[in-house]
Design an enzyme around this catalytic site. Structure first.
Site, PDB file in Angstrom:
ATOM      1  N   GLY A 176       0.925  -1.138  -0.018  1.00 12.90           N
ATOM      2  CA  GLY A 176      -0.142   0.016   0.062  1.00 12.90           C
ATOM      3  C   GLY A 176       0.954   1.046   0.136  1.00 12.90           C
ATOM      4  O   GLY A 176       1.915   1.143   0.530  1.00 12.90           O
ATOM      5  N   GLN A 183       2.940   9.919   1.425  1.00  4.71           N
ATOM      6  CA  GLN A 183       4.262   9.443   1.242  1.00  4.71           C
ATOM      7  C   GLN A 183       5.008   9.632   0.078  1.00  4.71           C
ATOM      8  O   GLN A 183       6.262   9.446   0.163  1.00  4.71           O
ATOM      9  CB  GLN A 183       4.054   7.591   1.362  1.00  4.71           C
ATOM     10  CG  GLN A 183       3.434   7.259   2.656  1.00  4.71           C
ATOM     11  CD  GLN A 183       3.457   5.796   2.495  1.00  4.71           C
ATOM     12  OE1 GLN A 183       2.578   5.174   2.270  1.00  4.71           O
ATOM     13  NE2 GLN A 183       4.339   5.008   3.128  1.00  4.71           N
ATOM     14  N   CYS A 228       6.207  -0.408   7.320  1.00  2.00           N
ATOM     15  CA  CYS A 228       6.024   1.029   6.203  1.00  2.00           C
ATOM     16  C   CYS A 228       6.950   1.409   5.501  1.00  2.00           C
ATOM     17  O   CYS A 228       8.233   1.449   5.931  1.00  2.00           O
ATOM     18  CB  CYS A 228       5.508   1.993   7.398  1.00  2.00           C
ATOM     19  SG  CYS A 228       4.937   3.803   6.447  1.00  2.00           S
ATOM     20  N   LEU A 229       6.784   1.834   4.238  1.00  2.00           N
ATOM     21  CA  LEU A 229       7.719   2.265   3.276  1.00  2.00           C
ATOM     22  C   LEU A 229       8.429   3.477   3.724  1.00  2.00           C
ATOM     23  O   LEU A 229       9.484   3.656   3.336  1.00  2.00           O
ATOM     24  CB  LEU A 229       7.294   2.422   1.816  1.00  2.00           C
ATOM     25  CG  LEU A 229       6.681   0.949   1.120  1.00  2.00           C
ATOM     26  CD1 LEU A 229       5.825   1.330  -0.087  1.00  2.00           C
ATOM     27  CD2 LEU A 229       7.653  -0.017   0.881  1.00  2.00           C
ATOM     28  N   HIS A 252      -3.899   0.769   8.061  1.00  2.00           N
ATOM     29  CA  HIS A 252      -2.598   1.554   7.753  1.00  2.00           C
ATOM     30  C   HIS A 252      -2.599   2.840   6.905  1.00  2.00           C
ATOM     31  O   HIS A 252      -2.041   3.972   7.143  1.00  2.00           O
ATOM     32  CB  HIS A 252      -1.657   0.561   7.603  1.00  2.00           C
ATOM     33  CG  HIS A 252      -0.224   1.018   7.437  1.00  2.00           C
ATOM     34  ND1 HIS A 252       0.711   0.723   8.163  1.00  2.00           N
ATOM     35  CD2 HIS A 252       0.388   1.857   6.389  1.00  2.00           C
ATOM     36  CE1 HIS A 252       1.968   1.332   7.734  1.00  2.00           C
ATOM     37  NE2 HIS A 252       1.681   2.026   6.804  1.00  2.00           N
ATOM     38  N   GLU A 253      -3.084   2.570   5.790  1.00  2.00           N
ATOM     39  CA  GLU A 253      -3.060   3.615   4.806  1.00  2.00           C
ATOM     40  C   GLU A 253      -4.071   4.784   5.024  1.00  2.00           C
ATOM     41  O   GLU A 253      -3.569   5.880   4.938  1.00  2.00           O
ATOM     42  CB  GLU A 253      -3.488   3.054   3.263  1.00  2.00           C
ATOM     43  CG  GLU A 253      -2.367   2.008   2.690  1.00  2.00           C
ATOM     44  CD  GLU A 253      -1.116   2.337   2.849  1.00  2.00           C
ATOM     45  OE1 GLU A 253      -0.802   3.539   2.611  1.00  2.00           O
ATOM     46  OE2 GLU A 253      -0.194   1.309   2.986  1.00  2.00           O
ATOM     47  N   HIS A 302      -2.339   7.260   7.400  1.00  2.00           N
ATOM     48  CA  HIS A 302      -1.300   8.253   6.788  1.00  2.00           C
ATOM     49  C   HIS A 302      -2.243   9.519   6.410  1.00  2.00           C
ATOM     50  O   HIS A 302      -1.489  10.311   6.238  1.00  2.00           O
ATOM     51  CB  HIS A 302      -0.686   7.391   5.485  1.00  2.00           C
ATOM     52  CG  HIS A 302       0.358   6.619   5.672  1.00  2.00           C
ATOM     53  ND1 HIS A 302       1.677   7.156   6.168  1.00  2.00           N
ATOM     54  CD2 HIS A 302       0.487   5.423   5.385  1.00  2.00           C
ATOM     55  CE1 HIS A 302       2.513   6.084   6.143  1.00  2.00           C
ATOM     56  NE2 HIS A 302       1.764   4.869   5.734  1.00  2.00           N
TER      57      HIS A 302
HETATM   58 NI    NI Z   1       2.963   3.460   5.614  1.00  2.07          NI
END
Ligand code: NI
Length: 166
Positions: A46, A51, A92-93, A134-135, A138
Site C-alpha cells: 500500500g 508518502q 511502512c515504506l 494503515h493507509e 497516513h
Molecule cells: Ni505506511
C-alpha cells in the site's frame, strides 16, 4: 508513469492531514499511476499520497502478490470495524528496515471513490483490513509507529508474508 521519491519518517509532510479530492484531473491520474508504480517497485502492499509528498486523500493498496489488482481509494472512510482483532507485524515504506507489532481490526468495511470518482465499498479481512487501516491513518498524519506495542525493531526477511510494508 514515473517513480516518486518516498518520504521517510521525520519528514513533516507525513504528519499532516490530507485534503479530499473534489474532481479528477489528468494530473491526479498521473499521480495515482505513479503511486502504483512506486508501490510495486518498492514491494509494498500500500501507499498513501502523503508518502510521495502530496497532501491529498488518495491511497493505493494491493495485497495480492500473485497478480496486479490494486484498489484505488479516493476520499476513503472506514464504515465498520470488527470487534475481533489481529495482532501482528507491520511495516511502512516510510520507515524502511523496521517493523513492529500493531493490533488492528480483523475485518473492516470502508467506502471510497474509484479513479472515475464513482463510490464503492470494500470489505477487507486479515492483511487487507490491516492495509486499509494503515493507509487511511497516513491521510490523517498518523504513522504505525505511534501504535506499536513494545519496541520498533529491525525488519525480518522481506519474503515473510506477515511482515509487509505499506
Ligand atoms: Ni505506511
Amino acid at each position: 508513469m514515473a517513480l516518486r521519491n518516498i518520504r521517510e519518517m521525520g519528514d513533516r509532510v507525513l504528519e499532516k492531514t490530507c485534503r479530499p479530492i473534489t474532481e479528477m484531473t489528468p494530473k491526479l491520474v498521473d499521480l495515482i499511476n505513479d503511486m502504483l508504480e512506486t508501490m510495486y517497485e518498492a514491494n509494498g502492499v500500500g501507499l498513501a499520497a502523503p508518502q510521495v509528498g502530496i497532501l491529498k486523500r488518495i491511497v493505493v493498496i494491493d495485497v495480492d502478490p500473485e497478480e496486479v489488482n490494486p484498489y484505488i481509494m479516493i476520499n476513503p472512510e472506514i464504515l465498520e470495524v470488527s470487534e475481533e482483532t489481529q495482532t501482528g507485524e507491520e511495516g511502512c515504506l516510510s520507515v524502511p528496515g523496521k517493523s513492529g507489532v500493531v493490533t488492528r481490526p480483523m475485518r473492516v468495511k470502508a467506502k471510497a471513490l474509484n479513479i472515475n470518482m464513482e463510490p464503492y465499498e470494500i470489505e477487507g479481512e486479515g492483511l487487507l483490513a490491516r492495509a486499509i487501516c494503515h493507509e487511511l491513518d497516513h491521510l490523517d498524519g498518523v504513522l504505525y509507529v505511534s501504535k506499536v506495542e513494545g519496541e520498533l525493531h529491525e525488519a525480518g526477511m522481506p519474503e515473510d508474508f506477515e511482515e509487509v510494508d505499506a
